[in-house]
Design an enzyme around this catalytic site. Structure first.
Site, PDB file in Angstrom:
ATOM      1  N   TYR A  98       0.840  -1.196   0.000  1.00 32.55           N
ATOM      2  CA  TYR A  98       0.000   0.000   0.000  1.00 32.55           C
ATOM      3  C   TYR A  98       0.881   1.255   0.000  1.00 32.55           C
ATOM      4  CZ  TYR A  98      -4.173   2.593   0.025  1.00 32.55           C
ATOM      5  OH  TYR A  98      -5.138   3.461  -0.373  1.00 32.55           O
ATOM      6  N   ARG A 151      -8.611  10.773  -8.498  1.00 40.34           N
ATOM      7  CA  ARG A 151      -7.709  11.433  -7.533  1.00 40.34           C
ATOM      8  C   ARG A 151      -7.004  10.351  -6.735  1.00 40.34           C
ATOM      9  NH1 ARG A 151      -8.156  12.089  -1.912  1.00 40.34           N
ATOM     10  NH2 ARG A 151      -6.858  10.344  -2.410  1.00 40.34           N
ATOM     11  N   LYS A 169      -6.101  -1.786  -0.935  1.00 39.57           N
ATOM     12  CA  LYS A 169      -6.967  -1.549   0.234  1.00 39.57           C
ATOM     13  C   LYS A 169      -7.611  -2.842   0.698  1.00 39.57           C
ATOM     14  CE  LYS A 169      -7.439   2.649   1.729  1.00 39.57           C
ATOM     15  NZ  LYS A 169      -7.863   4.017   1.651  1.00 39.57           N
ATOM     16  N   GLU A 240     -13.604   5.096  -3.115  1.00 39.40           N
ATOM     17  CA  GLU A 240     -12.179   5.329  -2.877  1.00 39.40           C
ATOM     18  C   GLU A 240     -11.553   6.219  -3.942  1.00 39.40           C
ATOM     19  OE1 GLU A 240     -10.375   4.160  -0.332  1.00 39.40           O
ATOM     20  OE2 GLU A 240      -8.509   4.938  -1.129  1.00 39.40           O
ATOM     21  N   ASP A 241     -10.860   7.247  -3.503  1.00 41.83           N
ATOM     22  CA  ASP A 241     -10.075   8.106  -4.405  1.00 41.83           C
ATOM     23  C   ASP A 241     -10.883   8.659  -5.583  1.00 41.83           C
ATOM     24  OD1 ASP A 241      -7.982   7.969  -2.715  1.00 41.83           O
ATOM     25  OD2 ASP A 241      -6.611   6.927  -4.031  1.00 41.83           O
ATOM     26  N   ASP A 263     -13.703   6.252   2.259  1.00 44.11           N
ATOM     27  CA  ASP A 263     -12.559   6.214   3.169  1.00 44.11           C
ATOM     28  C   ASP A 263     -11.778   7.523   3.170  1.00 44.11           C
ATOM     29  OD1 ASP A 263     -10.906   4.740   5.009  1.00 44.11           O
ATOM     30  OD2 ASP A 263      -9.369   4.929   3.472  1.00 44.11           O
ATOM     31  N   ASP A 264     -11.727   8.192   2.025  1.00 46.79           N
ATOM     32  CA  ASP A 264     -10.951   9.447   1.968  1.00 46.79           C
ATOM     33  C   ASP A 264     -11.590  10.499   2.861  1.00 46.79           C
ATOM     34  OD1 ASP A 264      -9.316   8.384  -0.159  1.00 46.79           O
ATOM     35  OD2 ASP A 264     -11.145   8.559  -1.346  1.00 46.79           O
ATOM     36  N   ASN A 403      -0.161  12.454   0.921  1.00 44.53           N
ATOM     37  CA  ASN A 403       0.552  11.273   0.402  1.00 44.53           C
ATOM     38  C   ASN A 403       0.849  11.471  -1.071  1.00 44.53           C
ATOM     39  OD1 ASN A 403       0.402   9.606   2.759  1.00 44.53           O
ATOM     40  ND2 ASN A 403      -1.771   9.318   2.325  1.00 44.53           N
TER      41      ASN A 403
HETATM   42  P1  NAD Z   1      -8.701  16.830  -2.415  1.00 45.22           P
HETATM   43  O1  NAD Z   1      -8.306  16.993  -3.819  1.00 45.22           O
HETATM   44  O2  NAD Z   1     -10.126  16.617  -2.088  1.00 45.22           O
HETATM   45  O3  NAD Z   1      -8.224  18.120  -1.585  1.00 45.22           O
HETATM   46  C1  NAD Z   1      -6.994  18.775  -1.731  1.00 45.22           C
HETATM   47  C2  NAD Z   1      -7.211  20.177  -1.266  1.00 45.22           C
HETATM   48  O4  NAD Z   1      -5.978  20.884  -1.223  1.00 45.22           O
HETATM   49  C3  NAD Z   1      -8.113  20.964  -2.207  1.00 45.22           C
HETATM   50  O5  NAD Z   1      -9.183  21.520  -1.491  1.00 45.22           O
HETATM   51  C4  NAD Z   1      -7.238  22.059  -2.748  1.00 45.22           C
HETATM   52  O6  NAD Z   1      -7.947  23.264  -2.892  1.00 45.22           O
HETATM   53  C5  NAD Z   1      -6.232  22.190  -1.638  1.00 45.22           C
HETATM   54  N1  NAD Z   1      -5.047  22.876  -2.114  1.00 45.22           N
HETATM   55  C6  NAD Z   1      -4.463  22.794  -3.332  1.00 45.22           C
HETATM   56  N2  NAD Z   1      -3.467  23.686  -3.419  1.00 45.22           N
HETATM   57  C7  NAD Z   1      -3.417  24.329  -2.243  1.00 45.22           C
HETATM   58  C8  NAD Z   1      -2.624  25.359  -1.746  1.00 45.22           C
HETATM   59  N3  NAD Z   1      -1.660  25.920  -2.479  1.00 45.22           N
HETATM   60  N4  NAD Z   1      -2.843  25.782  -0.503  1.00 45.22           N
HETATM   61  C9  NAD Z   1      -3.814  25.247   0.246  1.00 45.22           C
HETATM   62  N5  NAD Z   1      -4.604  24.262  -0.177  1.00 45.22           N
HETATM   63  C10 NAD Z   1      -4.417  23.805  -1.417  1.00 45.22           C
HETATM   64  O7  NAD Z   1      -7.844  15.650  -1.831  1.00 45.22           O
HETATM   65  P2  NAD Z   1      -8.021  14.921  -0.416  1.00 45.22           P
HETATM   66  O8  NAD Z   1      -8.790  13.682  -0.574  1.00 45.22           O
HETATM   67  O9  NAD Z   1      -8.499  15.897   0.575  1.00 45.22           O
HETATM   68  O10 NAD Z   1      -6.513  14.500  -0.133  1.00 45.22           O
HETATM   69  C11 NAD Z   1      -5.523  15.474   0.069  1.00 45.22           C
HETATM   70  C12 NAD Z   1      -4.232  14.798   0.492  1.00 45.22           C
HETATM   71  O11 NAD Z   1      -4.420  14.155   1.744  1.00 45.22           O
HETATM   72  C13 NAD Z   1      -3.724  13.726  -0.471  1.00 45.22           C
HETATM   73  O12 NAD Z   1      -2.326  13.824  -0.593  1.00 45.22           O
HETATM   74  C14 NAD Z   1      -4.062  12.447   0.213  1.00 45.22           C
HETATM   75  O13 NAD Z   1      -3.151  11.413  -0.112  1.00 45.22           O
HETATM   76  C15 NAD Z   1      -3.924  12.843   1.649  1.00 45.22           C
HETATM   77  N6  NAD Z   1      -4.690  11.970   2.525  1.00 45.22           N
HETATM   78  C16 NAD Z   1      -4.041  11.411   3.580  1.00 45.22           C
HETATM   79  C17 NAD Z   1      -4.708  10.568   4.413  1.00 45.22           C
HETATM   80  C18 NAD Z   1      -3.996   9.982   5.576  1.00 45.22           C
HETATM   81  O14 NAD Z   1      -2.854  10.182   5.745  1.00 45.22           O
HETATM   82  N7  NAD Z   1      -4.645   9.237   6.410  1.00 45.22           N
HETATM   83  C19 NAD Z   1      -6.028  10.278   4.158  1.00 45.22           C
HETATM   84  C20 NAD Z   1      -6.680  10.873   3.069  1.00 45.22           C
HETATM   85  C21 NAD Z   1      -5.993  11.733   2.265  1.00 45.22           C
END
Ligand code: NAD
Length: 542
Positions: A98, A151, A169, A240-241, A263-264, A403
């Site tokens: 993963y 995504r 997953k 997912e994603d 899950d996200d 990530n």
């Molecule tokens: P998403 O696309 O829904 O959200 C990303 C957000 O970041 C958007 O709202 C965007 O506007 C914002 N963004 C982009 N550029 C920016 C900037 N310059 N300044 C501030 N904000 C900005 O994606 P998501 O599902 O919310 O995931 C985001 C990240 O979190 C991914 O890298 C994902 O891998 C990670 N994530 C981690 C975990 C975990 O560690 N448990 C879980 C879920 C997601």
């Protein structure tokens, strides 16, 4: 009776089926019984010898992607051995099957693709999705993990190559919580891709068309959900994603019709909230005294903020007050009431405040005590941001959750160094321990894997009819509550990854109890919930 006695497969058919194959571990009696004589070399290897051989091979590979491919092959060849390896050392192998390696696997999926491990349902199959689902060889599927690849982690639109994510997953549903693997089904909805590089890549495996949008997209999802209900009536769905613009409304549209979760949004929310609750236990402070800054206001950021407010509300803080403790920053700066461009999910957190463009200013003006990064913007937690946080509070909570590692808002070393070792740190992708002034800090990993397998097992065991947000609050509390004083001493706010199976079972127990208490379980309530959960756990049989 073993599983081998429950199939009519014999000879090569048995060896070629990963569910039944155990390779050189078949005993002489079994070789006789199942028509395997001559199809295997003379040696009979016990399981531990096979594990030694596989682990030796994995160690000899230097590139994580090669280890991924090797383990993926093993999964296709000998499922029980694959899960023995994964369950035996989750700390070592989860990052291979993963995050972070799965990100690279998806980016290169067209080049490393071997055999199908799930279904590719494409826009070409419109009107025939139920027929496609029936092509899957199992008839009793209980968990589907599905993506449309738009995504993938923080890597964007990878189209059909996103298949690596549901495959990975669901492997963790089994490895961490013992959800039976033959009852899980990874699916990619191939609705096209807008990724130019992939559209021009001769090795791209998906439909070479632009993404479906609008009504066409919605009706495709509608047909998919209806088909799942028809073909696998007891099946739950993990979304997912999906891109932010689809994730929220798909979740809302179907959560009352079919046992499902995203899950996200919800898994991330639970693991984020668990980290916060655990960090507050560690520093002996209360939720009401914190100010939370979410950098990145997409599915993950707003998901954590929403659940956190729900938990604060349960602790007696009025919802409006709870929301005032949460601030969001998106690509246009601080989310404030005067902004007119805000998505619905951000609006509850748009407070009266002047417009602020930079993160450091936002942290300073709001006096944030916790900073959670879900922005996919690497290195955005700069030294001045982190030092400002350390001015606001003695022990700042710093969670760069983006990530894979290349997208992390800061490294563990940066967070510890810039706060003189005071940071309470957890990241999305793993970081190695950091030695600072002779003290070793162990960075936590706020990985959703602490939550979704346990929830998955609870849903499977109880046949829960719905998975409300409250189930995730329950999961978060259960996880936060199991971190020990000794682990706090090391800086850990989650149980070590080596204890992931134990964590999954703790979460599964709490959520199972919740489903029974709330009348959501569709099986009879047992006297002993813990024994009931244990009995649902699949173990690789040999
Ligand atoms: P998403 O696309 O829904 O959200 C990303 C957000 O970041 C958007 O709202 C965007 O506007 C914002 N963004 C982009 N550029 C920016 C900037 N310059 N300044 C501030 N904000 C900005 O994606 P998501 O599902 O919310 O995931 C985001 C990240 O979190 C991914 O890298 C994902 O891998 C990670 N994530 C981690 C975990 C975990 O560690 N448990 C879980 C879920 C997601």
């Amino acid at each position: 009776m073993t599983i081998h006695d429950q199939t009519t497969k014999r000879g090569l058919d048995m060896l070629r089926d990963p569910r039944y194959n155990k390779g050189t571990a078949f005993t002489r009696e079994e070789r006789e019984k199942y028509g395997l004589m001559g199809l295997l070399p003379d040696m009979v290897s016990p399981l531990d010898m096979q594990i030694l051989r596989i682990e030796g091979h994995i160690k000899s590979l230097t590139e994580p992607i090669d280890k991924y491919v090797y383990l993926s092959d093993l999964q296709e060849r000998n499922e029980s051995l694959f899960y023995h390896i994964l369950m035996g050392n989750p700390e070592a192998y989860m990052p291979v099957v993963y995050t972070p390696t799965v990100g690279l696997a998806c980016q290169t999926f067209g080049r490393i693709y071997r055999r199908p491990k799930g279904l590719f349902i494409s826009a070409r199959h419109r009107g025939r999705i139920a027929e496609v689902l029936r092509n899957w060889p199992e008839s009793d599927v209980r968990w589907i993990c599905v993506t449309d690849g738009e995504r993938i982690l923080g890597l964007g639109d990878l189209g059909a190559q996103g298949m690596g994510i549901p495959v990975g997953k669901l492997a963790l549903y089994t490895a961490c919580a013992g959800v039976p693997p033959h009852m899980t089904l990874p699916i990619v909805l191939d609705v096209g891709t807008n990724n130019e590089d992939l559209l021009n890549d001769p090795f791209y495996i998906g439909m070479r068309e632009r993404r479906l949008t609008g009504d066409e997209y919605d009706s495709f999802i509608e047909e998919f959900v209806a088909a799942v209900q028809t073909v696998f009536p007891q099946c739950s769905i993990q979304w997912e994603d999906f891109a932010n613009h689809n994730a929220g409304h798909i979740l809302e549209r179907y959560r009352d019709h079919i046992s499902s979760f995203n899950d996200d949004i919800q898994g991330t929310a639970a693991v984020g909230v668990a980290g916060i609750l655990s960090a507050l236990r560690m520093k002996n402070e209360e939720l009401k005294d914190q100010v939370f800054m979410f950098f990145g206001a997409g599915s993950a950021g707003t998901g954590i903020a929403d659940l956190l407010c729900r938990v604060m509300h349960k602790e007696g803080i009025p919802l409006a007050e709870a929301r005032k403790k949460c601030w969001l920053v998106d690509s246009k700066g601080l989310v404030v009431a005067t902004r007119e461009d805000l998505a619905e999910t951000k609006q509850p957190f748009a407070h009266e405040h002047q417009h602020v463009h930079t993160l450091v200013e936002a942290v300073r003006l709001t006096k944030a005590t916790a900073l959670i990064g879900t922005s996919t913007i690497p290195k955005s937690f700069t030294q001045d941001v982190i030092q400002q946080l350390a001015i606001n509070t003695d022990r700042p909570i710093i969670f760069p959750f983006s990530n894979p590692t290349s997208k992390s808002e800061c490294s563990a070393e940066e967070a510890y160094t810039w706060t003189n070792g005071k940071a309470i740190f957890a990241s999305g992708s793993p970081f190695a321990p950091v030695v600072l002034n002779g003290h070793t800090h162990y960075p936590g990993q706020g990985n959703n894997v602490y939550i979704f397998p346990g929830v998955g097992l609870a849903v499977y065991a109880t046949q829960a009819s719905a998975i409300p947000d409250r189930a995730f609050a329950v999961a978060a509390r259960a996880l936060a509550g199991m971190v020990t004083a000794e682990q706090f001493e090391k800086g850990l706010i989650y149980p070590p990854m080596a204890n992931i199976r134990q964590a999954a079972i703790v979460v599964a127990n709490a959520v199972t109890r919740f489903f029974f208490d709330e009348g959501l379980a569709r099986v009879e309530r047992p006297n002993d919930i813990s024994a009931f959960v244990d009995a649902a756990v699949w173990e690789p049989e040999y």
